[in-house]
Scaffold this motif. Structure first.
Motif, PDB file in Angstrom:
ATOM      1  N   ALA A  64       0.331  -1.586   0.119  1.00 27.94           N
ATOM      2  CA  ALA A  64       0.249   0.050   0.211  1.00 27.94           C
ATOM      3  C   ALA A  64       0.325   1.561  -0.243  1.00 27.94           C
ATOM      4  N   LYS A  65       1.782   0.878   0.756  1.00 28.17           N
ATOM      5  CA  LYS A  65       3.042   2.659   0.637  1.00 28.17           C
ATOM      6  C   LYS A  65       3.547   2.697  -0.592  1.00 28.17           C
ATOM      7  N   LYS A  66       2.982   1.482  -2.000  1.00 25.19           N
ATOM      8  CA  LYS A  66       3.525   1.923  -3.127  1.00 25.19           C
ATOM      9  C   LYS A  66       2.857   2.126  -3.547  1.00 25.19           C
ATOM     10  N   GLY A  67       1.775   2.774  -3.364  1.00 21.27           N
ATOM     11  CA  GLY A  67       0.152   3.073  -3.859  1.00 21.27           C
ATOM     12  C   GLY A  67      -0.114   1.300  -4.453  1.00 21.27           C
ATOM     13  N   VAL A  68      -0.051   0.414  -4.319  1.00 18.23           N
ATOM     14  CA  VAL A  68      -0.299  -1.295  -5.284  1.00 18.23           C
ATOM     15  C   VAL A  68      -1.522  -2.089  -4.361  1.00 18.23           C
ATOM     16  N   THR A  69      -2.889  -2.244  -4.164  1.00 17.62           N
ATOM     17  CA  THR A  69      -3.512  -2.518  -3.342  1.00 17.62           C
ATOM     18  C   THR A  69      -3.599  -4.090  -4.599  1.00 17.62           C
ATOM     19  N   TYR A  70      -4.087  -4.082  -5.306  1.00 17.58           N
ATOM     20  CA  TYR A  70      -5.170  -5.009  -6.611  1.00 17.58           C
ATOM     21  C   TYR A  70      -3.699  -5.540  -7.105  1.00 17.58           C
ATOM     22  N   TYR A  71      -3.299  -6.947  -6.872  1.00 14.98           N
ATOM     23  CA  TYR A  71      -2.383  -7.415  -8.378  1.00 14.98           C
ATOM     24  C   TYR A  71      -2.284  -8.770  -8.348  1.00 14.98           C
ATOM     25  N   LYS A  72      -1.627  -9.464  -8.381  1.00  6.28           N
ATOM     26  CA  LYS A  72      -1.535 -10.921  -8.788  1.00  6.28           C
ATOM     27  C   LYS A  72      -0.685 -11.884  -7.666  1.00  6.28           C
ATOM     28  N   ARG A  73      -1.574 -13.203  -7.399  1.00  6.80           N
ATOM     29  CA  ARG A  73      -0.209 -13.854  -6.355  1.00  6.80           C
ATOM     30  C   ARG A  73      -0.588 -15.292  -6.226  1.00  6.80           C
ATOM     31  N   SER A  74       0.005 -15.540  -5.458  1.00  4.78           N
ATOM     32  CA  SER A  74      -0.264 -17.678  -5.787  1.00  4.78           C
ATOM     33  C   SER A  74      -0.964 -17.755  -4.468  1.00  4.78           C
ATOM     34  N   VAL A  75      -1.986 -18.415  -4.630  1.00  2.00           N
ATOM     35  CA  VAL A  75      -3.185 -18.879  -4.000  1.00  2.00           C
ATOM     36  C   VAL A  75      -2.987 -20.110  -3.616  1.00  2.00           C
ATOM     37  N   SER A  76      -3.517 -20.858  -4.419  1.00  2.08           N
ATOM     38  CA  SER A  76      -3.460 -22.812  -3.660  1.00  2.08           C
ATOM     39  C   SER A  76      -1.567 -23.090  -3.584  1.00  2.08           C
ATOM     40  N   VAL A  77      -0.933 -23.032  -4.305  1.00  2.00           N
ATOM     41  CA  VAL A  77       0.437 -22.705  -4.212  1.00  2.00           C
ATOM     42  C   VAL A  77       1.411 -22.527  -3.166  1.00  2.00           C
ATOM     43  N   GLN A  78       2.418 -23.128  -2.072  1.00  2.00           N
ATOM     44  CA  GLN A  78       3.391 -22.048  -2.025  1.00  2.00           C
ATOM     45  C   GLN A  78       4.652 -22.010  -2.873  1.00  2.00           C
ATOM     46  N   THR A  79       5.271 -20.660  -2.275  1.00  2.00           N
ATOM     47  CA  THR A  79       6.265 -19.579  -3.423  1.00  2.00           C
ATOM     48  C   THR A  79       6.878 -19.557  -1.928  1.00  2.00           C
ATOM     49  N   ASP A  80       8.220 -18.924  -2.729  1.00  2.00           N
ATOM     50  CA  ASP A  80       9.573 -18.295  -1.749  1.00  2.00           C
ATOM     51  C   ASP A  80       8.321 -16.804  -1.820  1.00  2.00           C
ATOM     52  N   LYS A  81       7.450 -16.572  -2.003  1.00  2.00           N
ATOM     53  CA  LYS A  81       7.677 -14.703  -1.870  1.00  2.00           C
ATOM     54  C   LYS A  81       5.608 -14.944  -1.441  1.00  2.00           C
ATOM     55  N   HIS A  82       5.086 -16.123  -1.041  1.00  2.00           N
ATOM     56  CA  HIS A  82       3.403 -16.079  -1.119  1.00  2.00           C
ATOM     57  C   HIS A  82       3.653 -17.355  -0.183  1.00  2.00           C
ATOM     58  N   GLU A  83       2.439 -17.072   0.917  1.00  2.00           N
ATOM     59  CA  GLU A  83       1.989 -18.504   1.811  1.00  2.00           C
ATOM     60  C   GLU A  83       0.476 -19.257   1.037  1.00  2.00           C
ATOM     61  N   LYS A  84       0.725 -20.010   1.417  1.00  2.00           N
ATOM     62  CA  LYS A  84      -0.298 -21.083   0.497  1.00  2.00           C
ATOM     63  C   LYS A  84      -1.436 -21.170   1.428  1.00  2.00           C
ATOM     64  N   PHE A  85      -2.804 -21.021   0.113  1.00  2.00           N
ATOM     65  CA  PHE A  85      -4.317 -20.702   1.172  1.00  2.00           C
ATOM     66  C   PHE A  85      -4.232 -21.884   1.905  1.00  2.00           C
ATOM     67  N   GLN A  86      -4.812 -21.728   3.317  1.00  2.00           N
ATOM     68  CA  GLN A  86      -5.679 -22.312   3.988  1.00  2.00           C
ATOM     69  C   GLN A  86      -6.542 -22.412   4.094  1.00  2.00           C
ATOM     70  N   PHE A  87      -8.061 -21.668   4.540  1.00  2.00           N
ATOM     71  CA  PHE A  87      -9.405 -21.366   4.734  1.00  2.00           C
ATOM     72  C   PHE A  87      -9.553 -19.963   4.321  1.00  2.00           C
ATOM     73  N   PHE A  88     -11.057 -19.855   3.248  1.00  2.00           N
ATOM     74  CA  PHE A  88     -11.275 -18.734   3.385  1.00  2.00           C
ATOM     75  C   PHE A  88     -12.618 -18.885   4.562  1.00  2.00           C
ATOM     76  N   MET A  89     -12.936 -17.279   4.516  1.00  2.00           N
ATOM     77  CA  MET A  89     -14.490 -17.277   5.678  1.00  2.00           C
ATOM     78  C   MET A  89     -14.905 -16.764   4.926  1.00  2.00           C
ATOM     79  N   ARG A  90     -16.512 -16.757   5.149  1.00  2.00           N
ATOM     80  CA  ARG A  90     -17.615 -16.208   4.543  1.00  2.00           C
ATOM     81  C   ARG A  90     -19.303 -16.125   4.648  1.00  2.00           C
TER      82      ARG A  90
END
Length: 218
Positions: A191-217
């Motif tokens: 957010a400090k760089k003005g970025v709030t919407y972006y593409k990221r890994s969801v269902s797979v673990q990567t060096d940059k992004h933690e893997k999905f565990q669950f969602f809430m609704r």
């Protein structure tokens, strides 16, 4: 002798009359009791019907008092469609985080939810506390990544060494493709760089992004 015979006959006749009278009286009494029981039964049935009708009326009143069901995922997703909308909520998140970008992400989730009518405490600063608060409001966990839809709040795998505390949370917006591995999300990591919407890994673990565990609704 004749007199005795006459008296005896009269006595027998009189006894028969008494007997018939007793039988009639008994029958009438039994009929009266039966009638009373029938009336009592009718009264009980009537009372039961009235009671059921009152219960139905109360149920209708309760249903009328219930608030209409809100699709919070749809509402949250729609509130983050444009950069202007996301920037406005970022400003709100900063206002409840002492204007600091450090530790802003959970506050951003809180700000998004509060903006959309989920009146959770503004002082929440941990993912586990956020989860507990959402559960109080009737939000449920779902571990099926394939069922994610726009506006769901996602929690990733736990922070290393801290069980029960997801390392990150974000709002899911859409899948990049039918493979459902990468998706477009909203969070405050950049957010400090003005970025709030972006593409990221969801269902797979990567060096940059933690893997999905669950969602809430809700």
């Amino acid at each position: 002798m004749l007199l005795c015979l006459v008296l005896g006959v009269n006595s027998i006749v009189h006894m028969k009359k008494i007997s018939k009278t007793e039988v009639a009286t008994k029958e009438n009494t039994e009929k009266a009791i039966a009638n009373n029981k029938t009336e009592d039964k009718k009264e009980e049935v009537k009372k039961e019907e009235v009671k059921k009708e009152e219960v139905k009326k109360e149920e209708v009143k309760k249903e009328e008092k219930q608030e209409p069901k809100i699709d919070y995922a749809k509402k949250v997703g729609a509130s983050l469609n444009t950069e202007a909308q996301r920037k406005k909520i970022i400003d709100y998140a900063l206002s409840i985080n002492s204007k600091k970008y450090e530790g802003l992400n959970v506050k951003y989730m809180v700000a998004i939810l509060r903006t959309n009518g989920v009146n959770i405490p503004a002082n929440i600063s941990r993912t586990d506390v956020l989860i507990k608060e959402l559960e109080k409001f009737g939000w449920k966990k779902n571990t099926k990544v394939s069922e994610l839809k726009k506006g769901d709040i996602v929690f990733t795998t736990d922070t290393v060494g801290i069980s029960g505390v997801p390392g990150h949370s974000y709002i899911f917006m859409s899948w990049e493709s039918d493979k459902k591995d990468n998706g477009f999300v909203v969070d405050a990591l950049s957010a400090k760089k003005g970025v709030t919407y972006y593409k990221r890994s969801v269902s797979v673990q990567t060096d940059k992004h933690e893997k999905f565990q669950f969602f809430m609704r809700k």
